[in-house]
Design a protein around this motif. Structure first.
Motif, PDB file in Angstrom:
ATOM      1  N   GLY A   1      51.488  50.883  47.740  1.00 35.92           N
ATOM      2  CA  GLY A   1      52.563  49.906  47.851  1.00 35.92           C
ATOM      3  C   GLY A   1      52.019  48.519  47.600  1.00 35.92           C
ATOM      4  N   GLN A   2      52.928  47.573  47.407  1.00 39.29           N
ATOM      5  CA  GLN A   2      52.512  46.192  47.207  1.00 39.29           C
ATOM      6  C   GLN A   2      53.631  45.272  47.654  1.00 39.29           C
ATOM      7  OE1 GLN A   2      51.925  45.375  42.953  1.00 39.29           O
ATOM      8  NE2 GLN A   2      52.845  47.362  42.514  1.00 39.29           N
ATOM      9  N   GLY A   3      53.230  44.100  48.113  1.00 40.84           N
ATOM     10  CA  GLY A   3      54.205  43.150  48.625  1.00 40.84           C
ATOM     11  C   GLY A   3      53.621  41.759  48.636  1.00 40.84           C
ATOM     12  N   GLY A   4      54.186  40.908  49.504  1.00 40.21           N
ATOM     13  CA  GLY A   4      53.790  39.517  49.534  1.00 40.21           C
ATOM     14  C   GLY A   4      52.371  39.282  50.000  1.00 40.21           C
ATOM     15  N   PHE A   5      51.782  40.250  50.721  1.00 34.84           N
ATOM     16  CA  PHE A   5      50.441  40.052  51.246  1.00 34.84           C
ATOM     17  C   PHE A   5      49.362  40.624  50.337  1.00 34.84           C
ATOM     18  CE2 PHE A   5      53.014  40.101  55.197  1.00 34.84           C
ATOM     19  CZ  PHE A   5      52.771  38.792  55.570  1.00 34.84           C
ATOM     20  N   GLY A   6      49.721  41.551  49.474  1.00 30.75           N
ATOM     21  CA  GLY A   6      48.723  42.138  48.602  1.00 30.75           C
ATOM     22  C   GLY A   6      49.092  43.550  48.198  1.00 30.75           C
ATOM     23  N   VAL A   7      48.145  44.227  47.590  1.00 32.96           N
ATOM     24  CA  VAL A   7      48.341  45.592  47.102  1.00 32.96           C
ATOM     25  C   VAL A   7      47.575  46.547  48.010  1.00 32.96           C
ATOM     26  CG1 VAL A   7      48.115  47.143  45.131  1.00 32.96           C
ATOM     27  CG2 VAL A   7      48.525  44.699  44.762  1.00 32.96           C
ATOM     28  N   VAL A   8      48.191  47.692  48.323  1.00 33.63           N
ATOM     29  CA  VAL A   8      47.569  48.700  49.187  1.00 33.63           C
ATOM     30  C   VAL A   8      47.193  49.911  48.343  1.00 33.63           C
ATOM     31  CG1 VAL A   8      47.825  50.109  51.249  1.00 33.63           C
ATOM     32  CG2 VAL A   8      48.990  47.900  51.110  1.00 33.63           C
ATOM     33  N   TYR A   9      45.942  50.332  48.481  1.00 31.80           N
ATOM     34  CA  TYR A   9      45.429  51.472  47.725  1.00 31.80           C
ATOM     35  C   TYR A   9      45.054  52.616  48.666  1.00 31.80           C
ATOM     36  CZ  TYR A   9      44.820  48.019  43.975  1.00 31.80           C
ATOM     37  OH  TYR A   9      45.022  47.045  43.042  1.00 31.80           O
ATOM     38  N   LYS A  10      45.271  53.811  48.205  1.00 33.18           N
ATOM     39  CA  LYS A  10      44.795  54.990  48.928  1.00 33.18           C
ATOM     40  C   LYS A  10      43.323  55.193  48.595  1.00 33.18           C
ATOM     41  CE  LYS A  10      45.734  59.971  49.364  1.00 33.18           C
ATOM     42  NZ  LYS A  10      46.587  61.082  48.872  1.00 33.18           N
ATOM     43  N   GLY A  11      42.527  55.498  49.624  1.00 30.57           N
ATOM     44  CA  GLY A  11      41.106  55.679  49.397  1.00 30.57           C
ATOM     45  C   GLY A  11      40.531  56.815  50.201  1.00 30.57           C
ATOM     46  N   THR A  12      39.402  57.327  49.736  1.00 29.76           N
ATOM     47  CA  THR A  12      38.688  58.395  50.444  1.00 29.76           C
ATOM     48  C   THR A  12      37.244  57.957  50.635  1.00 29.76           C
ATOM     49  OG1 THR A  12      40.072  60.061  49.350  1.00 29.76           O
ATOM     50  CG2 THR A  12      38.074  60.837  50.452  1.00 29.76           C
ATOM     51  N   LEU A  13      36.836  57.813  51.887  1.00 28.80           N
ATOM     52  CA  LEU A  13      35.480  57.375  52.205  1.00 28.80           C
ATOM     53  C   LEU A  13      34.486  58.514  51.988  1.00 28.80           C
ATOM     54  CD1 LEU A  13      36.202  55.317  55.455  1.00 28.80           C
ATOM     55  CD2 LEU A  13      36.010  54.494  53.103  1.00 28.80           C
ATOM     56  N   PRO A  14      33.187  58.222  51.977  1.00 27.58           N
ATOM     57  CA  PRO A  14      32.186  59.269  51.746  1.00 27.58           C
ATOM     58  C   PRO A  14      32.263  60.430  52.725  1.00 27.58           C
ATOM     59  CG  PRO A  14      31.184  57.109  51.501  1.00 27.58           C
ATOM     60  CD  PRO A  14      32.577  56.870  51.982  1.00 27.58           C
ATOM     61  N   ASP A  15      32.752  60.184  53.956  1.00 26.35           N
ATOM     62  CA  ASP A  15      32.871  61.288  54.923  1.00 26.35           C
ATOM     63  C   ASP A  15      34.221  61.986  54.824  1.00 26.35           C
ATOM     64  OD1 ASP A  15      34.556  59.378  55.901  1.00 26.35           O
ATOM     65  OD2 ASP A  15      33.659  59.283  57.903  1.00 26.35           O
ATOM     66  N   ASN A  16      34.954  61.742  53.709  1.00 26.73           N
ATOM     67  CA  ASN A  16      36.259  62.348  53.418  1.00 26.73           C
ATOM     68  C   ASN A  16      37.388  61.818  54.303  1.00 26.73           C
ATOM     69  OD1 ASN A  16      35.369  64.021  51.282  1.00 26.73           O
ATOM     70  ND2 ASN A  16      34.604  65.541  52.753  1.00 26.73           N
ATOM     71  N   THR A  17      37.155  60.729  54.992  1.00 25.39           N
ATOM     72  CA  THR A  17      38.225  60.101  55.761  1.00 25.39           C
ATOM     73  C   THR A  17      39.179  59.390  54.816  1.00 25.39           C
ATOM     74  OG1 THR A  17      36.780  59.747  57.667  1.00 25.39           O
ATOM     75  CG2 THR A  17      38.775  58.412  57.553  1.00 25.39           C
ATOM     76  N   MET A  18      40.490  59.644  55.001  1.00 27.46           N
ATOM     77  CA  MET A  18      41.500  58.989  54.182  1.00 27.46           C
ATOM     78  C   MET A  18      41.833  57.627  54.785  1.00 27.46           C
ATOM     79  SD  MET A  18      42.107  61.228  51.816  1.00 27.46           S
ATOM     80  CE  MET A  18      43.650  60.691  51.105  1.00 27.46           C
ATOM     81  N   VAL A  19      41.866  56.602  53.945  1.00 25.35           N
ATOM     82  CA  VAL A  19      42.150  55.250  54.423  1.00 25.35           C
ATOM     83  C   VAL A  19      43.139  54.571  53.475  1.00 25.35           C
ATOM     84  CG1 VAL A  19      39.950  54.912  55.599  1.00 25.35           C
ATOM     85  CG2 VAL A  19      40.161  54.307  53.170  1.00 25.35           C
ATOM     86  N   ALA A  20      43.707  53.485  53.968  1.00 27.40           N
ATOM     87  CA  ALA A  20      44.531  52.609  53.148  1.00 27.40           C
ATOM     88  C   ALA A  20      43.820  51.267  53.062  1.00 27.40           C
ATOM     89  CB  ALA A  20      45.916  52.446  53.756  1.00 27.40           C
TER      90      ALA A  20
ATOM     91  N   ALA B   1      50.365  37.130  58.100  1.00 27.30           N
ATOM     92  CA  ALA B   1      50.930  35.853  57.656  1.00 27.30           C
ATOM     93  C   ALA B   1      49.989  34.707  57.982  1.00 27.30           C
ATOM     94  CB  ALA B   1      52.295  35.636  58.308  1.00 27.30           C
ATOM     95  N   LYS B   2      49.416  34.734  59.176  1.00 32.01           N
ATOM     96  CA  LYS B   2      48.520  33.647  59.562  1.00 32.01           C
ATOM     97  C   LYS B   2      47.207  33.706  58.797  1.00 32.01           C
ATOM     98  CE  LYS B   2      47.020  31.085  63.604  1.00 32.01           C
ATOM     99  NZ  LYS B   2      46.945  31.024  65.071  1.00 32.01           N
ATOM    100  N   LEU B   3      46.803  34.910  58.400  1.00 30.85           N
ATOM    101  CA  LEU B   3      45.578  35.031  57.607  1.00 30.85           C
ATOM    102  C   LEU B   3      45.702  34.291  56.282  1.00 30.85           C
ATOM    103  CD1 LEU B   3      44.174  38.670  57.798  1.00 30.85           C
ATOM    104  CD2 LEU B   3      43.001  36.560  58.354  1.00 30.85           C
ATOM    105  N   LEU B   4      46.898  34.282  55.702  1.00 35.80           N
ATOM    106  CA  LEU B   4      47.055  33.751  54.362  1.00 35.80           C
ATOM    107  C   LEU B   4      47.679  32.369  54.313  1.00 35.80           C
ATOM    108  CD1 LEU B   4      48.169  36.905  52.364  1.00 35.80           C
ATOM    109  CD2 LEU B   4      45.896  35.995  52.762  1.00 35.80           C
ATOM    110  N   ASP B   5      48.254  31.909  55.425  1.00 35.52           N
ATOM    111  CA  ASP B   5      48.884  30.595  55.405  1.00 35.52           C
ATOM    112  C   ASP B   5      47.853  29.489  55.583  1.00 35.52           C
ATOM    113  OD1 ASP B   5      51.389  31.479  54.946  1.00 35.52           O
ATOM    114  OD2 ASP B   5      52.038  31.446  57.032  1.00 35.52           O
TER     115      ASP B   5
END
Length: 622
Positions: free
Chosen positions: A305-324, A446-450
């Protein structure tokens, strides 16, 4: 009173000796007294409750699960006590140790005094313990070291004395340990928690430098006696050594800073981004290369997904943990220090209905946040999913999503310190875990980017159709800004439509809020219900939820309810639903439906005097 306490203690003692199989059978004594009720009443008896937040706790009750600030498991065991910022004083009773299924104990920001009872060490399932911001004294009990499931332990901002117990320091499962701003003394042991803080303890010293009894910075207290002559000579030697050491350290720092500056300039334009060497408390710092590999070099195929704060990607870490992985826009809006401060604040917001922050990545040109992957996507995704024979979100799931979202927002508004205003509450930012439980995402960003303070800023963050009118016109946000967004979310859940497009063939495209207001006045609410539900909804609940949504979206912020009031209404609806099920659908004897309403006078002028923390469901991290 003493006889009552003895009786309760006896009941609790007998309960601990038993081996319960089912809560419904084992929690009751032969006379029908709930053992956990007895334990809770003993806890209450040691506290001073000037705001009457514990007034609903009743010894004659057989079910504490309906009590304010008490959470229970499906089997009926008490698993959470969430009593933060409720004005409680007195002491914490040793009877807390009788609640052997307790997983979460939150008592921060009260006025509790006295010692930490050693009986807490009996709570073998405890995961989160927060006693910070009280006046608790005495030593840290070593029995806390028995809590092998403990993940978060906060005892900061109290009056604790003595040494840090080695049993506590050796807890390897702790993600964060906070013992800061107490009166702890002696050598600081090696602490095995992933993140910890012991600052603000003047009497603590390093094991290598401790001599005799530890001394505070101001020089008071007892220490090893030294003859006058030797003392002067020793001071001269120490002063000389300190001077040489300071000169050496300053030289090394200058050299290192120069090398680091030169190295960063060389690597700034390199193909592979280099990470700032920055650690943030209990959060993990991910290398940029690891996130590149996890997301297939941020492949468009992995975009969630993507929006006003940025783009979100699906990822798989080396230990096979799924993350966003959220790749933030405009990364240079914040410097290192501000980014560290704000990310740490977000990371400390822990609630079952908030998306937990796993970690971060920071480079000269990048700011990335790493979250757990939510397998069922967002509410918006599910509402637009019309390819199924049956909707993935039936009416009951939709009402539970509203309830979970309200609990998460209530925590952000009234339990976080400092509080967090989301500023973009909408279906796309409400995620769903494997059980379709609502998880609020994107909070604090919001506060991170303002560039300016989050309360008054010209950089309006949010989504058209969800933004409160006062925020859109003035740039000023508050908790009531989120309440407006929550009201629109309720309408999204009911209609299945986007906030700016109610295009279901009934009307032309436009604002969903105006459409619902019109049909509410015409008493034709059945028209607005999502057709995917195929008529499977509760008409009484529909009416109450629509009324709640319209109250939340009033033009003047002072006329909107607080999240605590909203949560009370939604919880009341759930109780009516359960009552209907028990009565086989016949609700003729049910509670008056008007009990699920609230006063329409929400003037903020009275909030300070009438404020009472409502029951919320906090938990450890997901």
């Amino acid at each position: 009173m003493a006889n009552v306490q003895f009786f309760l203690s006896l009941l609790c003692y007998n309960f601990l000796l038993s081996s319960p199989v089912r809560a419904s059978d084992s929690l009751l004594s032969p006379k029908g007294v709930n053992f956990e009720v007895a334990a809770l009443m003993l806890v209450k008896s040691k506290m001073v409750d000037k705001f009457l937040v514990l007034s609903g706790w009743d010894i004659n009750s057989v079910d504490p699960c309906t009590w304010n600030m008490v959470g229970c498991s499906a089997e009926g065991f008490v698993v959470s006590l969430e009593m933060a910022s409720t004005g409680l004083s007195g002491t914490l009773s040793p009877s807390i140790g009788y609640l052997t299924h307790l997983k979460t104990l939150l008592l921060q920001n009260n006025q509790l005094s006295g010692p930490i009872p050693v009986e807490i060490g009996k709570l073998s399932q405890l995961q989160t313990l927060d006693l910070s911001g009280n006046q608790i004294d005495g030593e840290i009990p070593s029995s806390l070291g028995y809590l092998t499931h403990l993940t978060y332990l906060r005892l900061n901002r109290n009056k604790l004395t003595g040494q840090i117990p080695s049993f506590v320091a050796n807890l390897t499962g702790l993600s964060f340990l906070d013992l800061s701003f107490n009166n702890l003394s002696g050598p600081t042991p090696k602490i095995l928690a992933k993140g910890y803080s012991v600052k603000g303890n003047s009497f603590l010293c390093n094991p290598q430098t401790c001599e005799g009894d530890s001394k505070p910075i101001n020089g008071t207290g007892t220490g090893t006696t030294v003859p006058p002559g030797k003392s002067n000579r020793k001071r001269w030697i120490i002063s000389l050594a300190a001077g040489v050491s300071c000169t050496f350290v300053i030289s090394v720092v200058l050299i290192v800073c120069g090398i680091h500056w030169y190295r960063s300039r060389l690597l700034f334009t390199s193909y592979v981004q280099q990470d700032y060497e920055l650690e943030i408390g209990h959060l993990k710092r991910f290398p940029f290369r690891e996130l590149q590999a996890a997301t297939g070099n941020f492949s468009p195929k992995n975009i969630l997904g993507q929006g006003g704060f940025g783009v979100v990607y699906k990822g798989t870490l080396p230990d096979n943990t799924m993350v966003a992985v959220k790749r933030l826009k405009d990364p240079n809006y914040t410097g290192e220090v501000q980014f560290q401060t704000e990310v740490e604040m977000i990371g400390l917001a822990l609630h079952r209905n908030l998306l937990r922050l796993y970690g971060f990545c920071m480079t000269p040109e990048e700011r990335l946040l790493i979250y757990p992957y939510m397998p069922n996507g967002s509410v918006a995704d599910r509402l637009r999913d019309s390819c199924r024979e049956r909707p993935s979100l039936d009416w009951n799931r939709r009402t539970r999503i509203a309830l979970g979202t309200a609990r998460g927002l209530l925590y952000l508004h009234e339990q976080c310190n400092p509080k967090i205003i989301h500023r973009d509450v909408k279906a796309a930012n409400i995620l769903l875990d494997e059980s379709f439980e609502a998880v609020v995402g994107d909070f604090g960003l919001a506060k991170l980017l303002d560039r300016r303070d989050s309360h008054v800023t010209t950089a309006v963050r949010g989504t058209v159709g969800h933004i409160a009118p006062e925020y859109l016109s003035t740039g000023q946000s508050s908790e009531k800004t989120d309440v407006f967004g929550f009201g629109i979310l309720l309408l999204e859940l009911i209609t299945g439509q986007k906030a700016l497009d109610a295009g279901n063939g009934q009307i032309q495209k436009g604002m969903i809020l105006d459409w619902v207001r019109t049909l509410h006045e015409e008493k034709r609410l059945e028209v607005i219900v999502d057709r995917d539900l195929r008529g499977c909804f509760d008409a009484l609940e529909l009416e109450k939820v629509v009324e709640l949504a319209l109250q939340c979206t009033q033009s003047h912020p002072n006329l909107r309810p607080r999240m605590s009031e909203i949560l009370k209404v939604l919880e009341c609806l759930g109780q009516l639903e359960n009552l209907e099920e028990l009565q086989g659908g016949d609700n003729t004897n049910a509670e008056d439906p008007t009990a699920c309403s609230f006063s329409r006078n929400y003037s903020d002028n009275h909030e300070g005097s009438s404020f009472i923390i409502e029951a919320i469901e906090l938990s450890g991290p997901r």
